[in-house]
Scaffold this active site. Structure first.
Site, PDB file in Angstrom:
ATOM      1  N   TYR A 195       0.841  -1.208   0.000  1.00  0.00           N
ATOM      2  CA  TYR A 195       0.000   0.000   0.000  1.00  0.00           C
ATOM      3  C   TYR A 195       0.875   1.257   0.000  1.00  0.00           C
ATOM      4  O   TYR A 195       0.731   2.126  -0.858  1.00  0.00           O
ATOM      5  CB  TYR A 195      -0.900  -0.035   1.232  1.00  0.00           C
ATOM      6  N   GLN A 250       2.526   7.181  15.613  1.00  0.00           N
ATOM      7  CA  GLN A 250       1.862   8.482  15.742  1.00  0.00           C
ATOM      8  C   GLN A 250       1.537   9.015  14.352  1.00  0.00           C
ATOM      9  O   GLN A 250       2.213   8.681  13.379  1.00  0.00           O
ATOM     10  CB  GLN A 250       2.769   9.469  16.483  1.00  0.00           C
TER      11      GLN A 250
HETATM   12  P1  NAD Z   1     -12.724   1.822   0.076  1.00  0.00           P
HETATM   13  O1  NAD Z   1     -12.059   0.510   0.159  1.00  0.00           O
HETATM   14  O2  NAD Z   1     -14.066   1.981   0.699  1.00  0.00           O
HETATM   15  O3  NAD Z   1     -12.838   2.323  -1.430  1.00  0.00           O
HETATM   16  C1  NAD Z   1     -11.966   1.942  -2.456  1.00  0.00           C
HETATM   17  C2  NAD Z   1     -12.814   1.618  -3.665  1.00  0.00           C
HETATM   18  O4  NAD Z   1     -11.939   1.246  -4.747  1.00  0.00           O
HETATM   19  C3  NAD Z   1     -13.749   0.437  -3.441  1.00  0.00           C
HETATM   20  O5  NAD Z   1     -15.029   0.758  -3.900  1.00  0.00           O
HETATM   21  C4  NAD Z   1     -13.113  -0.693  -4.254  1.00  0.00           C
HETATM   22  O6  NAD Z   1     -14.047  -1.651  -4.686  1.00  0.00           O
HETATM   23  C5  NAD Z   1     -12.464   0.082  -5.377  1.00  0.00           C
HETATM   24  N1  NAD Z   1     -11.348  -0.619  -6.017  1.00  0.00           N
HETATM   25  C6  NAD Z   1     -10.324  -1.271  -5.416  1.00  0.00           C
HETATM   26  N2  NAD Z   1      -9.486  -1.778  -6.335  1.00  0.00           N
HETATM   27  C7  NAD Z   1      -9.980  -1.432  -7.564  1.00  0.00           C
HETATM   28  C8  NAD Z   1      -9.577  -1.669  -8.894  1.00  0.00           C
HETATM   29  N3  NAD Z   1      -8.473  -2.367  -9.167  1.00  0.00           N
HETATM   30  N4  NAD Z   1     -10.347  -1.166  -9.894  1.00  0.00           N
HETATM   31  C9  NAD Z   1     -11.471  -0.476  -9.635  1.00  0.00           C
HETATM   32  N5  NAD Z   1     -11.904  -0.229  -8.378  1.00  0.00           N
HETATM   33  C10 NAD Z   1     -11.174  -0.693  -7.357  1.00  0.00           C
HETATM   34  O7  NAD Z   1     -11.708   2.888   0.704  1.00  0.00           O
HETATM   35  P2  NAD Z   1     -11.870   4.435   0.985  1.00  0.00           P
HETATM   36  O8  NAD Z   1     -11.641   4.650   2.423  1.00  0.00           O
HETATM   37  O9  NAD Z   1     -13.103   4.966   0.359  1.00  0.00           O
HETATM   38  O10 NAD Z   1     -10.588   5.007   0.228  1.00  0.00           O
HETATM   39  C11 NAD Z   1     -10.691   5.667  -1.023  1.00  0.00           C
HETATM   40  C12 NAD Z   1      -9.317   6.158  -1.431  1.00  0.00           C
HETATM   41  O11 NAD Z   1      -8.799   7.063  -0.460  1.00  0.00           O
HETATM   42  C13 NAD Z   1      -8.279   5.045  -1.570  1.00  0.00           C
HETATM   43  O12 NAD Z   1      -7.460   5.314  -2.676  1.00  0.00           O
HETATM   44  C14 NAD Z   1      -7.485   5.144  -0.295  1.00  0.00           C
HETATM   45  O13 NAD Z   1      -6.181   4.686  -0.455  1.00  0.00           O
HETATM   46  C15 NAD Z   1      -7.541   6.640  -0.021  1.00  0.00           C
HETATM   47  N6  NAD Z   1      -7.362   6.916   1.413  1.00  0.00           N
HETATM   48  C16 NAD Z   1      -8.369   6.665   2.300  1.00  0.00           C
HETATM   49  C17 NAD Z   1      -8.160   6.889   3.654  1.00  0.00           C
HETATM   50  C18 NAD Z   1      -9.243   6.642   4.681  1.00  0.00           C
HETATM   51  O14 NAD Z   1      -8.984   6.793   5.875  1.00  0.00           O
HETATM   52  N7  NAD Z   1     -10.445   6.283   4.298  1.00  0.00           N
HETATM   53  C19 NAD Z   1      -6.924   7.352   4.098  1.00  0.00           C
HETATM   54  C20 NAD Z   1      -5.919   7.572   3.163  1.00  0.00           C
HETATM   55  C21 NAD Z   1      -6.146   7.363   1.815  1.00  0.00           C
END
Ligand code: NAD
Ligand code: UDP
Ligand code: UDP
Length: 310
Positions: free
Chosen positions: A144, A275
């Site tokens: 990741y 942290q």
């Molecule tokens: P989530 O897992 O709910 O959403 C990710 C989405 O991407 C899902 O709907 C999944 O089905 C889809 N997905 C995964 N692999 C795929 C692929 N190969 N092709 C098409 N779709 C695909 O997670 P989230 O919390 O909504 O995160 C969304 C984005 O934000 C991500 O990129 C994540 O890395 C980033 N992010 C989130 C957080 C957090 O705390 N939620 C923190 C840092 C970064």
């Protein structure tokens, strides 16, 4: 009418973003392979003429005509991204290449959902964007962390080499309604456990810290970043600087749910950062953005949501 592609649009953050974009009158193409996302997250949008859902994996090329791309596709919770780590790296890297290739062909502006994980287990606290991070390249979180770091590199190289209009957003821990109840992240775990009267699982001694941003605040920051002036690329931290230990979070969830749950202690996962807190000075000065929702208020909304599904 702006044509906007949201990859990962059926996920937790993506579905809230689709809501806001549809509200703003955009023509939204929501793309997802449903690995961690779900149709129920965007069910209320299906049938609207300005919303289209497409099942597709970003690891494969995509030929559509759009004006803007929000690239969110990637599993975000440790248990999900570690289940198939090779696929996680492919999603971040091949996904970025394909979406950047698409942006290049159609001259679209493209925003990358990067992460505070690019800072690894940070030795600078709080983390400013200029900090290069402390990341293990060969650990269980590396698929990741390094995948997202490589995606950032690709964004900046497409910007320098091909003149693409890019926006790189480093998202810190975000929570809210539509988190997957089994995705293993701490806020959803604690709330689900509290509502079920189960012990809350504290990993390690619970003194590690995180900063939690409510999803509405995050999406507002994301929209402001996408709309920011052409020359501004980021990377930019978007998160809530309020910092809490996992013990403090557990106590707050127990109090707000009125649960009789107790705490239990389990081993700390490998490479778990000790942290994390964003320095958001850049977001304040360039986007005039700062979070508005206090943890307690956001937790109340999130608990109300989980009561409807647990
Ligand atoms: P989530 O897992 O709910 O959403 C990710 C989405 O991407 C899902 O709907 C999944 O089905 C889809 N997905 C995964 N692999 C795929 C692929 N190969 N092709 C098409 N779709 C695909 O997670 P989230 O919390 O909504 O995160 C969304 C984005 O934000 C991500 O990129 C994540 O890395 C980033 N992010 C989130 C957080 C957090 O705390 N939620 C923190 C840092 C970064
Ligand atoms: N690509 C895509 N949609 C497009 C244009 C390109 O999915 O509309 C993919 C394409 O398959 C390629 C990747 O994006 O693998 C990178 O494209 P780029 O033009 O940068 O590189 P090249 O095609 O020259 O390898
Ligand atoms: N955590 C915990 N109990 C849980 C789930 C997570 O104590 O049931 C801890 C985890 O070890 C980490 C913090 O909570 O220190 C945040 O974990 P999460 O998976 O939500 O996000 P990340 O580690 O990616 O910031």
């Amino acid at each position: 009418m702006q044509r906007i592609l949201v990859t990962g649009g059926a996920g937790f953050v993506g579905s809230h973003l689709c809501d806001r974009l549809v509200e703003r009158g955009a023509d939204v193409l929501c793309l997802d392979n449903f690995y961690t996302g779900s149709k129920t997250n965007i069910a209320h949008l299906i049938g609207k003429t300005s919303f289209e859902l497409m099942r597709h994996d970003v690891c494969w090329p995509l030929y559509v005509e759009v004006d803007r791309i929000f690239n969110l596709a990637c599993p975000a919770s440790p248990i999900h991204y570690q289940t198939d780590p090779v696929q996680t790296t492919k999603t971040s890297v091949h996904g970025a290449i394909n979406m950047l290739g698409l942006a290049k062909r159609v001259k679209a502006r493209i925003l990358q959902a990067s992460t505070s994980e690019v800072y690894g287990d940070p030795s600078v606290h709080p983390q400013p964007e200029g900090y290069w991070g402390n990341v293990n390249p060969v650990g269980v979180r590396s698929c990741y962390d390094e995948g997202k770091r490589c995606a950032e590199t690709l964004f900046f190289d497409y910007h320098r080499q091909h003149g693409l209009s890019i926006k790189v957003m480093r998202i810190f821990n975000t929570y809210g309604p539509r988190m997957h109840p089994q995705d293993g992240r701490v806020v959803s775990n604690f709330i689900v456990q509290a509502l079920r009267g189960q012990d809350l699982t504290i990993y390690g001694d619970g003194l590690q810290t995180r900063s939690f941003c409510y999803v509405d605040d995050l999406v507002e920051g994301m929209l402001r970043l996408m709309d920011s002036p052409e020359g501004f690329t980021g990377p930019i931290n978007i998160g809530n600087p309020g910092e809490f230990t996992m013990l403090e979070l557990a106590e707050m969830v127990i109090r707000l749910t009125g649960s009789k749950s107790k705490l239990c202690f389990e081993p700390l996962p490998h490479d778990d950062p000790k942290q994390r807190r964003p320095d958001i000075s850049l977001a304040k000065s360039t986007l005039d953005w700062e979070p508005k929702v206090a943890l307690e208020d956001g937790l109340k909304e999130t608990i109300a949501y989980f009561r409807t599904i647990v």
